[in-house]
Write a protein that holds these residues in place. Structure first.
Motif, PDB file in Angstrom:
ATOM      1  N   PRO A  65       0.834  -1.201   0.000  1.00 12.45           N
ATOM      2  CA  PRO A  65       0.000   0.000   0.000  1.00 12.45           C
ATOM      3  C   PRO A  65       0.868   1.251   0.000  1.00 12.45           C
ATOM      4  N   GLU A  66       0.318   2.320  -0.529  1.00 15.31           N
ATOM      5  CA  GLU A  66       1.008   3.611  -0.493  1.00 15.31           C
ATOM      6  C   GLU A  66       0.076   4.600   0.196  1.00 15.31           C
ATOM      7  N   VAL A  67       0.596   5.257   1.217  1.00 15.14           N
ATOM      8  CA  VAL A  67      -0.177   6.239   1.974  1.00 15.14           C
ATOM      9  C   VAL A  67       0.630   7.531   2.009  1.00 15.14           C
ATOM     10  N   GLU A  68       0.042   8.592   1.481  1.00 12.44           N
ATOM     11  CA  GLU A  68       0.692   9.901   1.438  1.00 12.44           C
ATOM     12  C   GLU A  68       2.099   9.825   0.839  1.00 12.44           C
ATOM     13  N   GLY A  69       2.216   9.073  -0.244  1.00 16.96           N
ATOM     14  CA  GLY A  69       3.469   8.977  -0.976  1.00 16.96           C
ATOM     15  C   GLY A  69       4.499   8.025  -0.400  1.00 16.96           C
ATOM     16  N   VAL A  70       4.176   7.329   0.684  1.00 16.85           N
ATOM     17  CA  VAL A  70       5.105   6.380   1.309  1.00 16.85           C
ATOM     18  C   VAL A  70       4.600   4.962   1.073  1.00 16.85           C
ATOM     19  N   LYS A  71       5.490   4.081   0.645  1.00 21.02           N
ATOM     20  CA  LYS A  71       5.164   2.664   0.465  1.00 21.02           C
ATOM     21  C   LYS A  71       5.366   1.940   1.797  1.00 21.02           C
ATOM     22  N   TYR A  72       4.527   0.922   2.034  1.00 19.37           N
ATOM     23  CA  TYR A  72       4.580   0.169   3.289  1.00 19.37           C
ATOM     24  C   TYR A  72       4.540  -1.332   3.041  1.00 19.37           C
ATOM     25  N   LEU A  73       5.146  -2.062   3.952  1.00 24.84           N
ATOM     26  CA  LEU A  73       5.022  -3.513   4.022  1.00 24.84           C
ATOM     27  C   LEU A  73       4.139  -3.827   5.215  1.00 24.84           C
ATOM     28  N   VAL A  74       3.208  -4.751   5.042  1.00 22.86           N
ATOM     29  CA  VAL A  74       2.310  -5.156   6.118  1.00 22.86           C
ATOM     30  C   VAL A  74       2.384  -6.670   6.241  1.00 22.86           C
ATOM     31  N   SER A  75       2.595  -7.156   7.451  1.00 27.94           N
ATOM     32  CA  SER A  75       2.621  -8.601   7.675  1.00 27.94           C
ATOM     33  C   SER A  75       1.233  -9.079   8.088  1.00 27.94           C
ATOM     34  N   THR A  76       0.574  -9.787   7.182  1.00 26.70           N
ATOM     35  CA  THR A  76      -0.770 -10.301   7.471  1.00 26.70           C
ATOM     36  C   THR A  76      -0.745 -11.434   8.479  1.00 26.70           C
ATOM     37  N   ARG A  77       0.354 -12.165   8.525  1.00 22.80           N
ATOM     38  CA  ARG A  77       0.435 -13.369   9.355  1.00 22.80           C
ATOM     39  C   ARG A  77       1.146 -13.140  10.688  1.00 22.80           C
ATOM     40  N   GLY A  78       1.404 -11.897  11.030  1.00 21.70           N
ATOM     41  CA  GLY A  78       2.041 -11.619  12.314  1.00 21.70           C
ATOM     42  C   GLY A  78       3.554 -11.596  12.219  1.00 21.70           C
ATOM     43  N   GLU A  79       4.194 -12.079  13.261  1.00 20.34           N
ATOM     44  CA  GLU A  79       5.655 -12.021  13.332  1.00 20.34           C
ATOM     45  C   GLU A  79       6.277 -13.171  12.528  1.00 20.34           C
TER      46      GLU A  79
END
Length: 128
Positions: free
Chosen positions: A47-61
């Motif tokens: 996802p990109e929010v306010e011009g910043v790309k992010y990594l999101v871990s759906t499965r936790g740690e």
């Protein structure tokens, strides 16, 4: 922190197909493993929010999360980034953008791990 281990089919078959064909908008994240120093590749939706790309871990740690915490230098496709973990209290707007992008498949993960604290998020800053 909790972790939802992927089933065999997802880990061995689907993830490779997702990276090869961009299934569901997946991009290939490459991180350095903390034990061997070899590359680990994971399909991710970014996802990109306010011009910043992010990594999101759906499965936790997950393993990739632990690896990024040790070595934050990552590659998304062919572009190098430095990943910085986002504090729990700042994750909600990023996760809100992420979930519709990732689709229905991730909804089950949030049912099993309902707290945003269970889903590490990393901001990506271009390296160099």
């Amino acid at each position: 922190m909790a972790y939802l281990k992927p089933p065999w089919f997802t880990a061995k078959i689907f993830n490779k197909a997702a990276m090869a064909f961009g299934i569901g908008g997946a991009a290939t994240l490459t991180v350095t493993t903390r034990r061997t120093g070899s590359p680990q590749q994971i399909p991710v939706v970014v996802p990109e929010v306010e011009g910043v790309k992010y990594l999101v871990s759906t499965r936790g740690e997950s393993e990739w999360v632990r690896n990024v915490r040790v070595d934050p230098n990552v590659r998304l496709g062919h572009i190098e980034f430095v990943a910085t973990e986002v504090p729990v209290d700042q994750r909600a707007p990023i996760i809100a953008v992420y979930r519709p992008l990732a689709g229905k498949v991730v909804e089950g993960y949030w049912q099993k791990l309902p707290d945003d604290a269970d889903h590490p998020v990393f901001a990506l800053t271009p390296a160099g």
